[in-house]
Design a protein around this motif. Structure first.
Motif, PDB file in Angstrom:
ATOM      1  N   VAL A  68       2.100  -9.505   4.252  1.00 23.44           N
ATOM      2  CA  VAL A  68       1.737 -10.012   2.919  1.00 23.44           C
ATOM      3  C   VAL A  68       2.016  -9.005   1.812  1.00 23.44           C
ATOM      4  O   VAL A  68       2.158  -9.378   0.649  1.00 23.44           O
ATOM      5  CB  VAL A  68       0.257 -10.449   2.854  1.00 23.44           C
ATOM      6  N   THR A  69       2.103  -7.730   2.163  1.00 29.57           N
ATOM      7  CA  THR A  69       2.407  -6.713   1.155  1.00 29.57           C
ATOM      8  C   THR A  69       3.886  -6.371   1.113  1.00 29.57           C
ATOM      9  O   THR A  69       4.315  -5.571   0.274  1.00 29.57           O
ATOM     10  CB  THR A  69       1.626  -5.409   1.422  1.00 29.57           C
ATOM     11  N   ILE A 108       2.172   1.217  -1.838  1.00 28.21           N
ATOM     12  CA  ILE A 108       1.298   0.085  -1.583  1.00 28.21           C
ATOM     13  C   ILE A 108      -0.139   0.575  -1.433  1.00 28.21           C
ATOM     14  O   ILE A 108      -0.405   1.584  -0.786  1.00 28.21           O
ATOM     15  CB  ILE A 108       1.721  -0.662  -0.304  1.00 28.21           C
ATOM     16  N   LYS A 109      -1.073  -0.157  -2.050  1.00 25.33           N
ATOM     17  CA  LYS A 109      -2.492   0.173  -1.931  1.00 25.33           C
ATOM     18  C   LYS A 109      -3.242  -1.049  -1.420  1.00 25.33           C
ATOM     19  O   LYS A 109      -3.092  -2.148  -1.965  1.00 25.33           O
ATOM     20  CB  LYS A 109      -3.069   0.626  -3.274  1.00 25.33           C
ATOM     21  N   VAL A 110      -4.047  -0.847  -0.381  1.00 28.67           N
ATOM     22  CA  VAL A 110      -4.769  -1.944   0.263  1.00 28.67           C
ATOM     23  C   VAL A 110      -6.260  -1.656   0.245  1.00 28.67           C
ATOM     24  O   VAL A 110      -6.692  -0.548   0.591  1.00 28.67           O
ATOM     25  CB  VAL A 110      -4.297  -2.132   1.723  1.00 28.67           C
ATOM     26  N   GLY A 111      -7.050  -2.648  -0.145  1.00 28.13           N
ATOM     27  CA  GLY A 111      -8.502  -2.544  -0.089  1.00 28.13           C
ATOM     28  C   GLY A 111      -9.025  -3.224   1.167  1.00 28.13           C
ATOM     29  O   GLY A 111      -8.684  -4.375   1.442  1.00 28.13           O
ATOM     30  N   ILE A 156      -4.798 -11.553  -5.637  1.00 28.81           N
ATOM     31  CA  ILE A 156      -4.018 -10.765  -4.689  1.00 28.81           C
ATOM     32  C   ILE A 156      -4.168 -11.395  -3.308  1.00 28.81           C
ATOM     33  O   ILE A 156      -5.128 -12.126  -3.050  1.00 28.81           O
ATOM     34  CB  ILE A 156      -4.460  -9.277  -4.644  1.00 28.81           C
ATOM     35  N   PRO A 157      -3.198 -11.161  -2.409  1.00 30.21           N
ATOM     36  CA  PRO A 157      -3.323 -11.724  -1.056  1.00 30.21           C
ATOM     37  C   PRO A 157      -4.580 -11.232  -0.357  1.00 30.21           C
ATOM     38  O   PRO A 157      -4.970 -10.074  -0.492  1.00 30.21           O
ATOM     39  CB  PRO A 157      -2.067 -11.198  -0.350  1.00 30.21           C
ATOM     40  N   HIS A 215      -3.086  -3.923  -3.940  1.00 29.84           N
ATOM     41  CA  HIS A 215      -2.103  -5.000  -3.863  1.00 29.84           C
ATOM     42  C   HIS A 215      -2.515  -6.092  -2.878  1.00 29.84           C
ATOM     43  O   HIS A 215      -1.896  -7.162  -2.846  1.00 29.84           O
ATOM     44  CB  HIS A 215      -0.746  -4.435  -3.455  1.00 29.84           C
ATOM     45  N   ALA A 216      -3.496  -5.831  -2.045  1.00 32.09           N
ATOM     46  CA  ALA A 216      -3.994  -6.806  -1.081  1.00 32.09           C
ATOM     47  C   ALA A 216      -5.404  -6.412  -0.678  1.00 32.09           C
ATOM     48  O   ALA A 216      -5.809  -5.256  -0.824  1.00 32.09           O
ATOM     49  CB  ALA A 216      -3.093  -6.881   0.149  1.00 32.09           C
TER      50      ALA A 216
END
Length: 267
Positions: A216-217, A3-6, A89-90, A66-67
């Motif tokens: 959410v992910t 999982i990758k989150v910004g 994306i969420p 991914h979010a």
């Protein structure tokens, strides 16, 4: 799948959210972007903030996120709905901890500290009206504290004086609960604790935001294998700020124990 989150903020405040996310999602890849060139967001119009959020959101998409987390109260209250309708994306925003504060207060007296933009927003006032019950909720704001925190440690004296001023108002209001409704403010939580003592409980949203990102992910530690440290550290920090701003960002990364180097990125 990893999982990758910004995560984005106008400056260093979002690092409090970042730290909570890294704790809740230790094997996720996190990309933090500080939009320091355009800070503070309180000086921008709503359309300008919306434009910045969409541009950063598009960049996160390009980077395979991914979010997206908008780790800024001002940006959340002003433009998160526009952002959600613009990217696929969420998107997780930051909501002041008004509900738990109004449930927690014993004296039925709560102070909420925010930036002027958040203080004047319908979103904050709607939250207070929805959850205050019989509590007396006072909204306080600072036009300078977030900016000063962005320039620590050189602004340490000014930060101390501004926190003193705010704490005097909290005590005058006889509040037993203080909501820090800007992600910058928990970075100097120790200053507030020094002047308020144990009689005032301090609430901030980082743990709740991290929990929402996990939801959410659909993050699951067992199924989210981190790529080798040789390939990726798991945490990337970028900024479009000037040298002084980059140094302030590095200062807070070190203070929070977040191992990452700041890299310049034009967005």
């Amino acid at each position: 799948m990893t999982i990758k989150v910004g995560v984005m903020d106008s400056g260093v405040g979002g690092l409090t959210i970042l730290k909570a996310i890294t704790g809740a999602m230790p094997s996720a890849e996190i990309l933090y972007f500080a939009d320091q060139k355009y800070a503070p967001y309180g000086n921008l119009t709503a359309p300008e903030i919306a434009e910045r959020l969409v541009r950063i959101g598009e960049y996160f998409l390009q980077q395979g996120c991914h979010a997206m987390v908008v780790a800024c109260n001002t940006a959340t209250v002003v433009s998160i709905h526009h952002l959600r309708s613009s990217i696929q994306i969420p998107v997780v925003g930051v909501e002041p901890a008004v509900k738990p504060a109004c449930s927690y207060t014993r004296k039925k007296s709560v102070s909420v500290l925010s930036t002027p933009v958040t203080a004047a927003s319908s979103r904050l006032n709607d939250l207070i009206n929805a959850w205050r019950q019989d509590a007396d909720v006072e909204i306080l704001s600072s036009a300078t504290l977030a900016f000063l925190i962005d320039h620590m440690p050189t602004s340490q004296v000014e930060v101390n004086l501004e926190v003193q001023r705010i704490c005097a108002q909290v005590l005058d209001h006889r509040s037993d609960t203080l909501v820090l409704a800007c992600t910058h403010y928990p970075l100097v939580r120790a200053y507030f604790e020094q002047y308020l003592g144990e009689a005032v409980s301090i609430l901030e949203p980082s743990v709740g935001v991290a929990a929402q990102v996990v939801r959410v992910t659909s993050y699951n530690e067992a199924n989210n294998l981190l790529v080798s440290q040789a390939e990726n550290s798991g945490l990337m920090v970028q900024s479009n700020g000037n040298q002084a701003q980059l140094e302030a960002l590095s200062h807070w990364l070190e203070e929070l124990g977040l191992a990452a180097q700041v890299k310049s990125q034009v967005i």
